[in-house]
Scaffold this motif. Structure first.
Motif, PDB file in Angstrom:
ATOM      1  N   ASN A   1       0.851  -1.195   0.000  1.00 22.06           N
ATOM      2  CA  ASN A   1       0.000   0.000   0.000  1.00 22.06           C
ATOM      3  C   ASN A   1       0.882   1.238   0.000  1.00 22.06           C
ATOM      4  O   ASN A   1       1.834   1.343   0.767  1.00 22.06           O
ATOM      5  N   MET A   2       0.552   2.182  -0.866  1.00 21.32           N
ATOM      6  CA  MET A   2       1.294   3.437  -0.909  1.00 21.32           C
ATOM      7  C   MET A   2       0.725   4.400   0.138  1.00 21.32           C
ATOM      8  O   MET A   2      -0.508   4.508   0.248  1.00 21.32           O
ATOM      9  N   PRO A   3       1.599   5.128   0.842  1.00 22.25           N
ATOM     10  CA  PRO A   3       1.103   6.040   1.889  1.00 22.25           C
ATOM     11  C   PRO A   3       0.543   7.332   1.287  1.00 22.25           C
ATOM     12  O   PRO A   3       0.957   8.436   1.649  1.00 22.25           O
TER      13      PRO A   3
ATOM     14  N   ASP B   1       9.428  10.365  -0.773  1.00 20.58           N
ATOM     15  CA  ASP B   1       9.514   9.235   0.159  1.00 20.58           C
ATOM     16  C   ASP B   1       8.520   8.100  -0.134  1.00 20.58           C
ATOM     17  O   ASP B   1       8.768   6.952   0.243  1.00 20.58           O
ATOM     18  N   HIS B   2       7.387   8.393  -0.789  1.00 18.40           N
ATOM     19  CA  HIS B   2       6.430   7.304  -1.077  1.00 18.40           C
ATOM     20  C   HIS B   2       7.077   6.234  -1.953  1.00 18.40           C
ATOM     21  O   HIS B   2       6.615   5.092  -1.979  1.00 18.40           O
ATOM     22  N   CYS B   3       8.166   6.610  -2.667  1.00 18.36           N
ATOM     23  CA  CYS B   3       8.846   5.658  -3.560  1.00 18.36           C
ATOM     24  C   CYS B   3       9.401   4.451  -2.785  1.00 18.36           C
ATOM     25  O   CYS B   3       9.628   3.396  -3.385  1.00 18.36           O
ATOM     26  N   TYR B   4       9.615   4.609  -1.472  1.00 14.49           N
ATOM     27  CA  TYR B   4      10.044   3.444  -0.689  1.00 14.49           C
ATOM     28  C   TYR B   4       8.989   2.336  -0.713  1.00 14.49           C
ATOM     29  O   TYR B   4       9.305   1.176  -0.463  1.00 14.49           O
ATOM     30  N   GLY B   5       7.751   2.690  -1.030  1.00  9.51           N
ATOM     31  CA  GLY B   5       6.704   1.666  -1.197  1.00  9.51           C
ATOM     32  C   GLY B   5       7.003   0.746  -2.375  1.00  9.51           C
ATOM     33  O   GLY B   5       6.521  -0.380  -2.430  1.00  9.51           O
ATOM     34  N   CYS B   6       7.798   1.232  -3.334  1.00  6.23           N
ATOM     35  CA  CYS B   6       8.169   0.413  -4.502  1.00  6.23           C
ATOM     36  C   CYS B   6       9.416  -0.431  -4.245  1.00  6.23           C
ATOM     37  O   CYS B   6       9.638  -1.417  -4.936  1.00  6.23           O
ATOM     38  N   THR B   7      10.241  -0.018  -3.291  1.00  7.83           N
ATOM     39  CA  THR B   7      11.527  -0.708  -3.128  1.00  7.83           C
ATOM     40  C   THR B   7      11.643  -1.462  -1.796  1.00  7.83           C
ATOM     41  O   THR B   7      12.676  -2.050  -1.512  1.00  7.83           O
TER      42      THR B   7
ATOM     43  N   PRO C   1      15.295  12.820 -15.667  1.00 13.91           N
ATOM     44  CA  PRO C   1      15.119  12.581 -14.220  1.00 13.91           C
ATOM     45  C   PRO C   1      13.663  12.273 -13.850  1.00 13.91           C
ATOM     46  O   PRO C   1      12.738  12.775 -14.485  1.00 13.91           O
ATOM     47  N   ILE C   2      13.500  11.461 -12.820  1.00 13.44           N
ATOM     48  CA  ILE C   2      12.166  11.033 -12.352  1.00 13.44           C
ATOM     49  C   ILE C   2      11.840  11.802 -11.069  1.00 13.44           C
ATOM     50  O   ILE C   2      12.735  12.035 -10.245  1.00 13.44           O
ATOM     51  N   ALA C   3      10.573  12.203 -10.899  1.00 12.45           N
ATOM     52  CA  ALA C   3      10.159  12.925  -9.679  1.00 12.45           C
ATOM     53  C   ALA C   3       9.975  11.911  -8.548  1.00 12.45           C
ATOM     54  O   ALA C   3       8.974  11.181  -8.533  1.00 12.45           O
ATOM     55  N   VAL C   4      10.952  11.832  -7.651  1.00 10.57           N
ATOM     56  CA  VAL C   4      10.861  10.863  -6.534  1.00 10.57           C
ATOM     57  C   VAL C   4      10.617  11.600  -5.215  1.00 10.57           C
ATOM     58  O   VAL C   4      11.031  12.741  -5.051  1.00 10.57           O
TER      59      VAL C   4
ATOM     60  N   SER D   1      14.485  -1.944 -11.106  1.00 16.20           N
ATOM     61  CA  SER D   1      13.266  -2.503 -11.709  1.00 16.20           C
ATOM     62  C   SER D   1      11.996  -1.711 -11.422  1.00 16.20           C
ATOM     63  O   SER D   1      10.917  -2.152 -11.798  1.00 16.20           O
ATOM     64  N   VAL D   2      12.091  -0.559 -10.751  1.00 15.87           N
ATOM     65  CA  VAL D   2      10.845   0.174 -10.474  1.00 15.87           C
ATOM     66  C   VAL D   2      10.200   0.595 -11.808  1.00 15.87           C
ATOM     67  O   VAL D   2      10.900   0.916 -12.765  1.00 15.87           O
ATOM     68  N   MET D   3       8.875   0.602 -11.810  1.00 15.19           N
ATOM     69  CA  MET D   3       8.170   0.722 -13.104  1.00 15.19           C
ATOM     70  C   MET D   3       8.381   2.058 -13.797  1.00 15.19           C
ATOM     71  O   MET D   3       8.330   2.142 -15.026  1.00 15.19           O
ATOM     72  N   CYS D   4       8.667   3.145 -13.011  1.00 13.25           N
ATOM     73  CA  CYS D   4       8.809   4.463 -13.630  1.00 13.25           C
ATOM     74  C   CYS D   4       9.994   4.534 -14.584  1.00 13.25           C
ATOM     75  O   CYS D   4      10.093   5.462 -15.377  1.00 13.25           O
ATOM     76  N   ARG D   5      10.909   3.576 -14.515  1.00 18.88           N
ATOM     77  CA  ARG D   5      12.067   3.621 -15.416  1.00 18.88           C
ATOM     78  C   ARG D   5      11.635   3.304 -16.850  1.00 18.88           C
ATOM     79  O   ARG D   5      12.274   3.719 -17.806  1.00 18.88           O
TER      80      ARG D   5
ATOM     81  N   ASP E   1       5.351  10.435 -13.907  1.00 22.85           N
ATOM     82  CA  ASP E   1       6.297   9.314 -13.980  1.00 22.85           C
ATOM     83  C   ASP E   1       5.636   7.977 -13.671  1.00 22.85           C
ATOM     84  O   ASP E   1       6.154   6.935 -14.085  1.00 22.85           O
ATOM     85  N   CYS E   2       4.568   7.981 -12.907  1.00 18.53           N
ATOM     86  CA  CYS E   2       3.860   6.727 -12.602  1.00 18.53           C
ATOM     87  C   CYS E   2       2.482   7.088 -12.083  1.00 18.53           C
ATOM     88  O   CYS E   2       2.182   8.260 -11.817  1.00 18.53           O
ATOM     89  N   ASP E   3       1.660   6.072 -11.897  1.00 24.13           N
ATOM     90  CA  ASP E   3       0.296   6.259 -11.435  1.00 24.13           C
ATOM     91  C   ASP E   3       0.258   6.848 -10.014  1.00 24.13           C
ATOM     92  O   ASP E   3      -0.616   7.639  -9.682  1.00 24.13           O
ATOM     93  N   PHE E   4       1.222   6.447  -9.176  1.00 21.88           N
ATOM     94  CA  PHE E   4       1.247   6.962  -7.795  1.00 21.88           C
ATOM     95  C   PHE E   4       1.508   8.459  -7.812  1.00 21.88           C
ATOM     96  O   PHE E   4       0.889   9.224  -7.077  1.00 21.88           O
ATOM     97  N   ASN E   5       2.458   8.883  -8.656  1.00 22.10           N
ATOM     98  CA  ASN E   5       2.735  10.319  -8.768  1.00 22.10           C
ATOM     99  C   ASN E   5       1.507  11.049  -9.317  1.00 22.10           C
ATOM    100  O   ASN E   5       1.237  12.189  -8.929  1.00 22.10           O
TER     101      ASN E   5
END
Ligand code: SF4
Ligand code: SF4
Length: 325
Positions: free
Chosen positions: A213-215, A306-312, A301-304, A247-251, A264-268
């Motif tokens: 779950n993403m915060p 702290d929520h990105c820790y949900g991917c890693t 560059p990708i907009a990262v 391997s994160v999908m935004c790449r 960059d991704c659906d979460f963003n």
């Protein structure tokens, strides 16, 4: 609802850059036949936001020019966009692999009688959320009667060949934990789902995708209200594994909202954190997909945050399920 984006700079996330673009994920609008409690976009039958024919034309041009291999359709219920079938047909003519993030019950809606056959006929991969294999939990999250109708829809898909190994008709299910915990190992959970759904309902599927779950959005806001936000962020950060970064999908993915703006991704997209504008569009707050036609985003560059820790965290998590078992 509490905004969580301002809380996303506590740890800092390693800088990421884009690789070769393979997947375009398109949100076709917020209309949905369901109104699930946990819905990230607050979708429902009365929402009117829907991607226009013009923006869908931009999607098709972008897909063709950028030689996109996968078109990933989401919503709301993407099938309720009046141009859905046209988009799928044209993308398949371009030999693009199409993924439909389907809520299952839409297949039983009045007027959608031919939908399952249409999806099978165009060899569309289906990804369907089924947060548990028990009726009680699914109905609590997604509404009364949803579990039974989901099983009915899964059986209909199975009769068309979906979920049968070797048929080429892929049916994957998605699991999210109920609360602020990391998902259990994907493989063991998939075995449980297959056993219970097979034994109790005769239902088959290909893979179970276990996502953290993403915060953000409603889940993130609930964590803030309950005073659990910082603990959950510490859990994700503490479980971060560098090897998941590659391997994160935004790449390899770009996300488009129903108005044609890119992320960059659906979460963003859900956080309203737009794609950093490329060369020539600097200073712009948002960029339209039509402005990216013919541009190469490799190395961008990708907009990262702290929520990105949900991917890693842990086994990793993306729209495609665990990154490492
Ligand atoms: S089915 Fe999906 S899009 Fe529709 S309300 Fe539920 S979570 Fe939202
Ligand atoms: S949330 Fe995940 S997919 Fe999105 S930008 Fe962060 S690492 Fe990439």
């Amino acid at each position: 609802m509490h905004a969580t984006l301002p809380l996303m700079r506590q740890y800092g996330f390693p800088a990421l850059r884009r690789g070769r673009l393979e997947t375009l994920q398109v949100n076709l609008g917020y209309r949905c036949n369901q109104s699930c409690l946990h819905c990230h976009v607050n979708a429902g039958p009365n929402r009117t936001e829907t991607m226009s024919r013009e923006t869908i034309s931009d999607v098709l041009v972008f897909v063709q020019v950028s030689k996109i291999r996968n078109l990933d359709l989401t919503g709301g219920a993407p099938e309720l966009n009046p141009h859905f079938r046209d988009l799928v047909e044209k993308a398949r003519e371009l030999d693009v692999h199409v993924i439909d993030r389907c809520n299952l019950t839409v297949l039983l809606e009045p007027g959608q009688e031919g939908l399952a056959n249409f999806l099978a006929g165009h060899r569309v991969e289906l990804i369907a959320s089924l947060p548990c294999y028990t009726e009680e939990l699914v109905d609590r999250q997604r509404g009364k009667g949803v579990y039974e109708r989901s099983i009915q829809a899964l059986r209909r898909l199975n009769t068309l060949g979906y979920g049968t190994p070797g048929s080429g008709l892929v049916l994957n299910l998605v699991y999210n934990p109920q609360g602020p915990a990391l998902p259990p190992p994907q493989e063991a959970l998939e075995a449980d789902y297959k056993r219970v759904l097979g034994e109790q309902h005769g239902v088959r599927f290909n893979r179970l995708l276990a996502l953290a779950n993403m915060p953000i959005q409603r889940f993130g806001s609930t964590l803030v209200s309950k005073g659990q936000f910082n603990d959950y962020m510490a859990l994700l950060h503490g479980a971060h594994r560098d090897e998941n970064l590659a391997s994160v999908m935004c790449r390899t993915l770009l996300s488009v909202d129903w108005r044609g703006f890119v992320y960059d991704c659906d979460f963003n997209q859900m956080l309203d954190l737009p794609l950093p504008p490329p060369e020539g569009l600097r200073g712009r707050k948002r960029v339209q997909l039509s402005e990216l036609i013919g541009r190469d985003l490799d190395g961008h560059p990708i907009a990262v945050r702290d929520h990105c820790y949900g991917c890693t965290a842990g086994q990793g998590s993306s729209c495609g399920g665990a990154l490492h078992e």
